[in-house]
Motif scaffolding. Sequence first.
Motif, PDB file in Angstrom:
ATOM      1  N   ARG A 116      33.207  23.650  31.463  1.00  0.00           N
ATOM      2  CA  ARG A 116      33.879  23.711  32.879  1.00  0.00           C
ATOM      3  C   ARG A 116      34.747  22.720  33.162  1.00  0.00           C
ATOM      4  O   ARG A 116      34.283  21.440  32.453  1.00  0.00           O
ATOM      5  CB  ARG A 116      32.553  23.605  33.886  1.00  0.00           C
ATOM      6  CG  ARG A 116      31.636  24.931  33.652  1.00  0.00           C
ATOM      7  CD  ARG A 116      31.679  25.729  34.451  1.00  0.00           C
ATOM      8  NE  ARG A 116      30.967  27.204  34.283  1.00  0.00           N
ATOM      9  CZ  ARG A 116      30.948  28.236  34.937  1.00  0.00           C
ATOM     10  NH1 ARG A 116      31.428  28.316  36.338  1.00  0.00           N
ATOM     11  NH2 ARG A 116      29.838  29.167  34.409  1.00  0.00           N
TER      12      ARG A 116
ATOM     13  N   ASP B  69      35.359  30.360  37.290  1.00  0.00           N
ATOM     14  CA  ASP B  69      34.526  30.143  36.274  1.00  0.00           C
ATOM     15  C   ASP B  69      34.877  28.955  35.762  1.00  0.00           C
ATOM     16  O   ASP B  69      33.893  28.465  34.603  1.00  0.00           O
ATOM     17  CB  ASP B  69      34.669  31.353  35.330  1.00  0.00           C
ATOM     18  CG  ASP B  69      35.887  31.504  34.848  1.00  0.00           C
ATOM     19  OD1 ASP B  69      36.843  30.920  34.964  1.00  0.00           O
ATOM     20  OD2 ASP B  69      36.205  32.581  34.008  1.00  0.00           O
TER      21      ASP B  69
ATOM     22  N   GLU C 172      30.903  33.365  40.224  1.00  0.00           N
ATOM     23  CA  GLU C 172      31.369  32.906  39.026  1.00  0.00           C
ATOM     24  C   GLU C 172      31.050  31.282  38.970  1.00  0.00           C
ATOM     25  O   GLU C 172      31.101  30.546  38.036  1.00  0.00           O
ATOM     26  CB  GLU C 172      32.904  33.031  39.027  1.00  0.00           C
ATOM     27  CG  GLU C 172      33.084  34.268  39.009  1.00  0.00           C
ATOM     28  CD  GLU C 172      33.748  34.701  40.256  1.00  0.00           C
ATOM     29  OE1 GLU C 172      33.000  34.232  41.458  1.00  0.00           O
ATOM     30  OE2 GLU C 172      34.425  35.681  40.561  1.00  0.00           O
TER      31      GLU C 172
END
Lengths: 612, 87
Positions: free
Chosen positions: A256, A362, A383
Amino acid sequence: MSVIDHWIQNFPAAQKEAIATALHSASLGKIRRAARSLGEMDPKLRGRALKVEILCTYNIEPILPVLSFALSCLPAQPDLQLGPLDNIEAHIAQSAGRPEKLPDARVIIWRVEEILPESLFPFSHGFPEAIVGRLEQTIQRVERVVSLHQRHMPEVPLFVSTIPTPLHFSSPVFSAQHSGGLSAAVGRINQKIFEVATRGDGVYAFDVAGWAAAQGSSQADPMLDFLARQPFSARGQVAFGLFLARNLRPLIVPRRKVLAIDLDETLWGGVVGEDGIENLRLGHDFPGNVHLRIQREVLELRNRGILLVLLSKNNEADARQAFESLPDMLLKWDDFAVRKVDWNHKHNNLVAAAAELGLGLDSFVVIDDSDYEREQIRQLTPEVLILNRSSDPLQILRALWETDVFDALMLTIEDRQRHQDYAVRAARDFQGDHDDLAEFLKSLEIEATIEEIGSSNVERVVTMLGKTNQFNLTTRRHSRTQVQAMLQTPGAIALALRLRDRFGDQGIVAALLALPSDGATLTIDSFLVSCRALGRGVEDALWAAMIDRAKHQNVQRLEADYIATAKNGIVSELYQRLGLSCVAEEGISKRYALEPMPTFDPPPWIFINATT
Amino acid sequence: MQKNDPLQQLLAEFFDLPPDTDPSEITQDRLPSWDSLAMVQLIAELQRTFSVDFDLEEIQYLRSYSEIRAALSRKAVSLPDNPLLPS
């Protein structure tokens, strides 16, 4: 709940349940059952194929089903290939013939018991000269194994385990006193492994030593080690499998890139808009030191290349002033690539921030102390990954310590400088999807009880009058005596709203005081909502209750003031929205009026309890 | 059938047997999946579940439900009576 919930978030409920049970109990029977249920799953949900070759100096074969299960949770469809026991170099050299399909990774797992057993019994092996000589040979062996791999399979990532200090050996105290002792030997071998990893070239350290130290003796079973040369307890196998999976995960799942973080009760203790800057908790004393540590962790992520987004419901001026004037504030206003400090819904602000950064939702991770905000984000922007599960600052810190979502095997210069590439861009207005929002609010099962202000609740109302700054139309700090006097005025309407929702009883969160000016006109003296309850429409529910009572009393005209302060910009347009017209303006004060009295319905997602 | 025999349940789950399998059927001889690898895992599982450490001489007598039951009872693990056991 476990730290790998986000790995398996797309699995069906039955499999999630089986995995959670297995991991929680560390029962090998339940792991076998969960593995069987994974086999019944739609292969499309099971993730990509992942071929991993393991070369180990001890007998890891009995625990392969557990390792395979752990890798399945990545998610992936693992194919584990185990090389011959304790035969690393010969196997690597033979792989020169090339298997049809190269593995996605090769993992070397070794320990001192096989690669330098003499160091467990140094005085029986010529301590110190002969032992130091053997140590040098072992260090050279690390280098040799790595270059052998790179000669034969340079394109395959190689994970080299570090060597745990054995749990059981005699004389640990004496051993620490000599650079040829066991403790130093383990340290020097590991130092070589870290050096090899530092060079990059697709060779990574698999830090089993660090893992074993954190796990302690519960991961080991000396009896099984003697019986089968398999050193792990049941609990140890499960933890080891998850640790292996975590190490391999960056090969198949991108990390991420963005951390969006709340301000109040997170980066500092307290609520700046309510408590004032001087009362915020941040610094070197408890509990401000917990918030300071959160800031250190967040700053470290930023310096590693994670983009920061400030996600706070606040007046921007208040937040900014706190950044500038709090002496122990570590994060700077400009450390955030995007700042969303306003009264918009946070899920809308996340969508806007993603658009501004040109990244998908996401890529986002969120930390927020509020159960309400986390639930709203979870439902409306699924997400986004929510890192913390509790409002407790220490739990937020633990979530930062334990999470794997920012894991990377290597960082480039570009990664570390990424935040410089994202200049702050102008905030955009984002129209939220109101249908989704109403649906979310409905799911909260909000229940409002309208109470007359009286002896049972006047204390709380006086407290709110004294400290509510943001949603407060007039900011009149009435004393208890003043409020009591109002309650005794004939025709006065004094209401409090008690809120319950899925997260529990929130207590009294809103109050409204209105006094008659003459028989037919009612003037709103005070109208306020606690910052804990913003965004749910409770002000409309309270307003509706007031209108209802006013009509029963034959009130014909309503008057209300908005007195602007540095803190209450959030309600500057409230009376317009409620249908009142501005009839006079004087300095910071605006007078509004409403005539005739309309009907006004509370929001459909709030269940109104019978008045008490 | 005794419903709450944790040892019978553990073995049934571990070897993927029907939950109501007669304990006397649960022996290494009868179960091909009970090989030496499974044995190592089974010992780890038994030690975890019942919080015991088996003695070295006990390890070779864990070849069936009843042998394991006997070993556990020597470790003062009390299991409910199982009526299907031969008395």
